[in-house]
Design a protein around this motif. Structure first.
Motif, short mmCIF file in Angstrom:
data_model
loop_
_atom_site.label_atom_id
_atom_site.label_comp_id
_atom_site.label_asym_id
_atom_site.label_seq_id
_atom_site.Cartn_x
_atom_site.Cartn_y
_atom_site.Cartn_z
N ARG B 145 0.87 -1.27 0.03
CA ARG B 145 -0.01 -0.14 0.01
C ARG B 145 0.93 1.35 -0.05
O ARG B 145 0.39 2.16 -0.86
CB ARG B 145 -0.91 -0.06 1.13
N ASN B 146 1.90 1.11 0.82
CA ASN B 146 2.73 2.43 1.05
C ASN B 146 3.62 2.48 -0.32
O ASN B 146 3.77 3.71 -0.83
CB ASN B 146 3.71 2.60 2.27
N ALA B 148 2.89 1.76 -3.32
CA ALA B 148 1.83 2.11 -4.14
C ALA B 148 1.40 3.73 -4.19
O ALA B 148 1.51 4.45 -5.12
CB ALA B 148 0.59 1.58 -4.31
N ALA B 149 1.44 4.18 -3.00
CA ALA B 149 1.26 5.45 -2.69
C ALA B 149 2.25 6.46 -3.08
O ALA B 149 1.88 7.42 -3.47
CB ALA B 149 0.80 5.83 -0.94
N VAL B 174 -5.15 -2.89 0.07
CA VAL B 174 -6.03 -2.47 -0.66
C VAL B 174 -6.09 -2.77 -2.04
O VAL B 174 -6.54 -1.67 -2.83
CB VAL B 174 -6.33 -0.47 -0.28
#
Lengths: 276, 276
Positions: B145-146, B148-149, B174
């Motif tokens: 998730r991080n 991708a962010a 997610v």
């Protein structure tokens, strides 16, 4: 805990009733009691006795083969707190599941501070985290962990947040629920009003925030405000205060609330010269 | 998924055998199959069909009252993928628990890329995350998730990491496990050697790292390396590469590995001018 541990040989021994089926039951709300599991959290609980947050151990249940290794931590717990020891079968029979952590304590918070009282106690140079409507225990625990990592002076929770003394929140926080000064109560507006009146520059965190967290103006008293993951902070709050965002790659789902707060607090602690 | 959903009225219907008791069973390792739960992850799976990562939906099980709301997402799934619909009792009877998410798909990854192949495909300007020995599914999901962010181009996992296609890792990510290019294989040394040979500046993250993450030297090709939470990266890796730390308040337990990586990647993305 002083002297020898009391050996328990029956899982229905009334002396350890408070430890029974701790995964299913929930102690929160029962006169401020909570469950502290594992070595790291037990160490925080032991240290909390001299820290003034009102946390006390009431009883400790220890897997017999962990007793020797925990001696140093147990020595920091007041002498009148009973320590019970049990073998693996009895220990798991009491807990209701395979509790590989090997130690669990029942704790209690006496006279938690009020939001107003905690704000009044803050030094002139302060970094505060405020949370509105955080209902997920993992997020609550992670917020505490990140706030502690960046030296937050106080964590204020509005009345709609979940109780940080839930078992899982304490565990995810790696025990920092028991070390970081916090208070819960009041609506979000009243809470932020109190911070404004005491000279805090308030920054509401939002994926649509105006200012990148690295550009937050320095201030002796800084407060970061976080809302729920799904809904975020209400417009009434976003329109009233400065808003900040963690810059991210375009078009992607936003960061987890605790991670976003971690990055914002990291930047705030840097800007205050507290870390580097 | 084209046309009408197939109604299921018995939880032991052989057509939905793949969905039975998905919480207890583990599909990972069975020919690359995985479970994708919930609307957000299903959307990622639908989009993955045209993205080239080799992800395919095999079947979808939908709670009847969610069917209309999911129509737009289902339209992006190939016509030959069967969609099954069931009422709440049957749906939960199949899943084996109260699956409030209301939609679950069985997916499959065909021909995952090799580490070497993924590295060879990277552009001249790249940000890479590499992980060694991450065995916790929550941490794995949060790392995705991080990553991708902050726009990571590729995530490389050594052979000792857990499989990111575990149900919980996908959920915590997610769905970004299905969107962020990744490859798994090789030992940590071989993997980092390949990155070195292709011009990457390698930064190993450690609480005792020499350089604060905000001071990492800019480079067209940057790689961050993360190890397990408990042990951290082995000395053989720390001594061979640059080391970086996330500055923190003194004397405190370190950040969660995914949060620490999130902050490091945030700084790296800033230094590359990718976010701001």
């Amino acid at each position: 805990m002083a002297g020898a541990a009391i050996r328990i040989t029956e899982s229905d021994d009334p002396r350890i009733a408070a430890f029974r089926s701790i995964r299913e039951r929930d102690l929160v709300g029962r006169e401020g009691r909570f469950v502290a599991e594992g070595t790291v959290v037990l160490r925080m609980l032991a240290q909390a006795h001299t820290r003034g947050g009102g946390f006390r151990a009431e009883a400790i249940l220890i897997l017999e083969n962990r007793l020797a290794g925990l001696a140093a931590i147990l020595a920091d717990i007041p002498a009148d707190v009973p320590g019970y020891v049990a073998d693996k079968t009895i220990f798991n029979g009491i807990a209701g599941f395979d509790m590989h952590r090997g130690v669990v304590a029942i704790g209690r918070r006496e006279e938690p501070p009020s939001v107003a009282g905690l704000i009044a106690s803050l030094p002139a140079d302060s970094l505060v985290l405020a949370a509105c409507g955080i209902s997920n225990h993992d997020n609550m625990g992670a917020l505490f962990r990140n706030a502690a990592a960046f030296g937050v002076d106080a964590f204020l929770l509005d009345e709609t947040c979940c109780d940080p003394l839930y078992r899982k929140a304490i565990r995810v926080s790696v025990g920092s629920v028991l070390s970081l000064p916090y208070a819960q109560g009041e609506g979000a507006r009243e809470l932020l009003q109190s911070l404004t009146e005491t000279g805090f520059a308030i920054w509401a965190l939002s994926p649509r925030g105006e200012t990148a967290v690295g550009q937050i103006a320095p201030s002796a008293r800084l407060a970061l405000v976080a809302g729920t993951e799904g809904e975020g902070l209400p417009d009434a709050i976003l329109s009233q205060f400065h808003t900040a965002r963690v810059p991210q790659a375009p078009g992607l789902d936003s960061l987890n609330v605790a991670t976003a707060c971690g990055i914002a607090l990291y930047q705030m602690a840097l800007s205050k010269g507290r870390i580097g």
